[in-house]
Design an enzyme around this catalytic site. Structure first.
Site, mmCIF file in Angstrom:
data_model
loop_
_atom_site.group_PDB
_atom_site.id
_atom_site.type_symbol
_atom_site.label_atom_id
_atom_site.label_comp_id
_atom_site.label_asym_id
_atom_site.label_seq_id
_atom_site.Cartn_x
_atom_site.Cartn_y
_atom_site.Cartn_z
ATOM 1 N N HIS A 1 -39.194 -14.369 21.640
ATOM 2 C CA HIS A 1 -38.778 -15.333 22.648
ATOM 3 C C HIS A 1 -39.275 -16.743 22.315
ATOM 4 C CE1 HIS A 1 -37.716 -12.058 25.582
ATOM 5 N NE2 HIS A 1 -38.501 -11.393 24.743
ATOM 6 N N ASP B 1 -44.716 -9.372 21.528
ATOM 7 C CA ASP B 1 -45.858 -8.458 21.578
ATOM 8 C C ASP B 1 -46.393 -8.338 20.155
ATOM 9 O OD1 ASP B 1 -44.989 -8.090 24.156
ATOM 10 O OD2 ASP B 1 -44.908 -5.898 24.051
ATOM 11 N N SER C 1 -42.214 -5.971 12.601
ATOM 12 C CA SER C 1 -42.670 -6.692 11.420
ATOM 13 C C SER C 1 -43.687 -7.746 11.807
ATOM 14 C CB SER C 1 -41.484 -7.301 10.680
ATOM 15 O OG SER C 1 -41.874 -7.717 9.394
#
Length: 289
Positions: free
Chosen positions: A153, A97, A256
């Site tokens: 991922h 995200d 981050s």
């Protein structure tokens, strides 16, 4: 009212930069690491309430509804099916995200962290890494805010071939700092994850998770160590791990940035641009035809 007032204060660039950068960054980051792992439901609820004053923390998709520590919330997993993965073989999925930051073609070996703020692949990857496969390719900056889902991922079926861990500073990586601190990504702690895609072209690809203030631990499932500011090495970590598209690779312990590096021929999906929000598994880049 309190949230809006804090938001307005932190939106003032000079104050934001002062509060998040002109501080003992590494000492506070280490202290935050210890505080975040205190296992106390009462302390955790209080801390999450304060956190919510500064960011829009939404835990409705989290697998767990209660947390024993702040760390558990930072590294939370999501419910099954919360992030469907685009499985088309000619598509690179978003690893996380994020909000899209600077992106575009790599000019020789030069990238931009913000307008007028260049840095090079050699500076980002370190002197031991061959950046040749990315000459003339594409780069993409993915910024995770503190409230976002912090696990990342695999963007495609691939083999992770090598990880380079580079210890460093912990500057904030928000747009205000990126516009003021030269070569910021090349100063901060980071890991260079080199992978070879399981495609006919066996394309080289890289993800570079970059830590930041209060965020100085990177966990990768393909390694048996937690990479953090006190970790002295080895810097070069050979690896041979097969991963499938959408498989969890690891996590930040807060939030981050991940820099995506692709070879020539890869293109950002039409409609995505600086400021666009993406979710893990969403179509991000198209492979060469």
């Amino acid at each position: 009212m309190k949230t809006r007032t804090l938001g307005r204060l932190l939106a003032q660039e000079d104050l934001n930069f002062l509060l998040t950068n002109r501080i003992p960054r590494i000492a506070l980051t280490r202290a935050m690491g210890k505080l975040s792992k205190i296992r106390s439901p009462l302390w955790t609820r209080l801390a999450l309430k304060v956190w919510g004053w500064f960011d829009d923390l939404d835990l409705r998709e989290a697998r767990e509804s209660r947390f024993e520590s702040i760390h558990d919330c930072f590294t939370r997993q999501l419910r099954d099916g919360a992030r469907p993965v685009d499985m088309r073989p000619d598509i690179m999925a978003s690893p996380c995200d994020a909000i899209i930051g600077a992106s575009g073609p790599i000019d020789g070996q030069t990238l931009l962290q913000a307008k007028g703020m260049p840095y090079t692949l050699d500076e980002l990857l370190g002197p031991t890494q061959d950046w040749g496969p990315f000459r003339g390719g594409q780069y993409l900056t993915l910024r995770l805010t503190s409230a976002m889902y912090h696990r990342f991922h695999a963007p495609h079926d691939a083999h992770i071939r090598h990880v380079t861990y580079i210890s460093g500073d912990t500057w904030n990586v928000n747009p205000i700092a990126l516009a003021r601190v030269k070569k910021l990504f090349c100063r901060n702690e980071r890991a260079v994850i080199r992978m070879q895609l399981d495609t006919p072209g066996k394309h080289e690809f890289a993800l570079v998770p970059v830590a930041a203030v209060l965020v100085a631990s990177i966990r990768l499932h393909c390694l048996d160590v937690l990479l953090h500011l006190r970790y002295g090495g080895p810097t070069e970590i050979p690896c041979d791990a097969a991963v499938t598209k959408g498989q969890e690779l690891g996590w930040f312990e807060h939030g981050s940035t991940i820099i995506v590096l692709a070879p020539p021929g890869f293109e950002l999906i039409q409609g995505l641009a600086t400021g666009s929000r993406v979710r893990a598994g969403q179509a991000l880049m198209a492979l060469p035809a």
